[in-house]
Design an enzyme around this catalytic site. Structure first.
Site, short mmCIF file in Angstrom:
data_model
loop_
_atom_site.label_atom_id
_atom_site.label_comp_id
_atom_site.label_asym_id
_atom_site.label_seq_id
_atom_site.Cartn_x
_atom_site.Cartn_y
_atom_site.Cartn_z
N SER A 10 0.79 -1.23 0.00
CA SER A 10 0.00 0.00 0.00
C SER A 10 0.83 1.28 0.00
O SER A 10 0.40 2.29 -0.53
CB SER A 10 -0.93 0.02 1.20
OG SER A 10 -1.83 -1.05 1.12
N THR A 11 1.99 1.26 0.62
CA THR A 11 2.75 2.50 0.74
C THR A 11 4.18 2.30 0.27
O THR A 11 4.69 1.18 0.23
CB THR A 11 2.77 3.00 2.20
OG1 THR A 11 3.42 2.02 3.01
CG2 THR A 11 1.37 3.26 2.71
#
Length: 183
Positions: A10-11
């Protein structure tokens, strides 16, 4: 028949290495990966590329179902699209495949769990922000790029595309910063 892997975190500060190693060990001949939120299918070009690449008999392999998506409807739509191409999906943890009749039921349940987990994460995040605001220590999200530098470069007569490259953001973000400051 090809085994094609898809990995996602996600990041930017999360690591893809574990997923990539697992997919390689499972015999995936091609692996695509990206660092983007799984909350929506939008903005995930590598996933779109993988789906477009799949041919009849191919297998899309993901380490966990939540890597494919965190929204049940999105996950089911992705699986449907893959099956329309004559391909199938295999999730490694827990091991479930759409090749068998029980696979669809299991993937639907797992998709619902992934969506529920995402809601819990957002709720905990919102509660943490509220507590921090109440304690007077909330400073908001961290800035991803230097707005003052954008203004300085613009004042020097540098164009939006060059500013975006220099600052490390999109041209659209440069336009937004310049627009918001002139309002």
């Amino acid at each position: 028949m090809a085994r094609i892997g898809y990995a996602r975190v996600s990041t930017l500060d999360q690591d893809l290495d574990g997923q990539l190693a697992r997919l390689t060990a499972e015999g995936c001949t091609l692996i695509r990966s990206e660092k983007v939120s799984g909350g929506s299918r939008e903005g995930r070009p590598e996933l779109a590329t993988v789906i477009a690449f799949l041919r009849a008999g191919d297998e899309l392999v993901v380490a966990r179902l939540d890597r494919l998506g965190r929204d049940t409807r999105d996950v089911l739509n992705i699986i449907y699209e893959i099956e329309q191409r004559g391909a199938f999906v295999t999730v490694l943890d827990p091991h479930v495949s759409t090749q068998g009749p029980m696979g669809h039921i299991m993937l639907t349940v797992l998709g619902m769990v992934a969506q529920m987990e995402r809601r819990f994460i957002k709720e905990r995040q919102r509660e943490g922000i509220e507590r921090a605001k109440a304690a007077g220590i909330y400073e908001g999200g961290k800035r991803r790029f230097d707005r003052e530098r954008i203004h300085a470069l613009h004042a020097e007569g540098i164009g939006p595309a060059a500013i975006a490259r220099a600052v490390g953001c999109s041209r659209m973000q440069v336009y937004r910063v310049l627009r918001d400051s002139s309002a």
